[in-house]
Design a protein around this motif. Structure first.
Motif, short mmCIF file in Angstrom:
data_model
loop_
_atom_site.label_atom_id
_atom_site.label_comp_id
_atom_site.label_asym_id
_atom_site.label_seq_id
_atom_site.Cartn_x
_atom_site.Cartn_y
_atom_site.Cartn_z
N ARG A 157 1.00 -1.08 -0.01
CA ARG A 157 0.02 -0.04 0.10
C ARG A 157 0.89 1.18 -0.09
O ARG A 157 1.93 1.33 0.73
CB ARG A 157 -0.88 -0.02 1.16
N PRO A 158 0.63 2.35 -0.56
CA PRO A 158 1.38 3.56 -0.76
C PRO A 158 1.13 4.27 0.74
O PRO A 158 0.15 4.26 1.36
CB PRO A 158 0.64 4.40 -1.67
N LYS A 159 1.93 4.59 0.94
CA LYS A 159 2.36 5.51 2.36
C LYS A 159 1.46 6.48 2.42
O LYS A 159 1.39 7.25 1.62
CB LYS A 159 3.68 5.81 2.62
N HIS A 160 0.62 6.71 3.77
CA HIS A 160 -0.37 7.66 3.74
C HIS A 160 0.51 8.94 3.87
O HIS A 160 1.45 9.17 4.51
CB HIS A 160 -1.28 7.30 4.88
N LYS A 161 0.03 10.18 3.04
CA LYS A 161 0.64 11.23 2.82
C LYS A 161 -0.35 12.34 3.97
O LYS A 161 -1.27 12.49 3.55
CB LYS A 161 0.77 12.05 1.62
N TYR A 162 0.36 12.60 5.16
CA TYR A 162 -0.24 13.45 6.15
C TYR A 162 -0.60 14.91 5.56
O TYR A 162 0.33 15.46 5.07
CB TYR A 162 0.43 13.39 7.59
N VAL A 163 -1.98 15.16 5.81
CA VAL A 163 -2.09 16.75 5.63
C VAL A 163 -1.94 17.43 6.94
O VAL A 163 -2.57 17.18 7.85
CB VAL A 163 -3.49 16.86 5.30
N ARG A 164 -1.09 18.47 6.95
CA ARG A 164 -0.61 19.20 8.21
C ARG A 164 -0.79 20.60 7.77
O ARG A 164 -0.32 21.01 6.84
CB ARG A 164 0.66 18.91 8.79
N SER A 165 -1.69 21.51 8.43
CA SER A 165 -1.75 22.72 8.15
C SER A 165 -2.14 23.61 9.42
O SER A 165 -3.10 23.62 9.84
CB SER A 165 -3.15 22.88 7.40
N PRO A 166 -0.76 24.57 9.70
CA PRO A 166 -1.15 25.26 11.24
C PRO A 166 -2.16 26.35 10.87
O PRO A 166 -2.84 26.79 11.82
CB PRO A 166 0.47 25.75 11.21
N LYS A 167 -2.18 26.46 9.67
CA LYS A 167 -3.48 27.76 9.19
C LYS A 167 -4.77 27.32 9.51
O LYS A 167 -5.67 28.13 10.02
CB LYS A 167 -3.06 28.25 7.79
#
Length: 104
Positions: A4-14
């Motif tokens: 499975r492709p590695k999960h690309k995390y969404v990080r957004s301080p804004k």
């Protein structure tokens, strides 16, 4: 075994700051404790890893604690509370023109 492709995390301080500018989407309080409460299951959640920042609900300290501690609600009730608050959060941010359109 299927890779499975590695999960690309969404990080957004804004985005995390924007969750604080609206009322609690469970009880409606605006007491200065509202923040983005991440989902506690799925959405990339893992051991010591929070779910994506797009998977948050604006909740006050009391509602966030009730969700995370879980002693007064069943698992299903906690998930239902979070799901409803999450949908309301996204709708409220969008209605105020605050949602960041570049996020998934």
């Amino acid at each position: 075994m299927i890779a499975r492709p590695k999960h690309k995390y969404v990080r957004s301080p804004k985005l995390m700051k924007l969750y604080r500018v609206i009322a609690c989407q469970n009880c409606g309080t605006e007491d200065g404790t509202v923040c983005g409460a991440h989902a506690n299951w799925g959405f990339g959640k893992g051991m010591a890893v929070k779910a994506d920042d797009t998977k948050c609900a604006s909740l006050c300290f009391s509602c966030h604690s009730m969700l995370d501690q879980g002693s007064k609600l069943t698992k299903e009730e906690r998930q239902d509370l979070w799901n409803k608050a999450h949908k309301k959060t996204i709708n409220e941010l969008k209605s105020q023109g605050l949602w960041l359109d570049y996020l998934p």
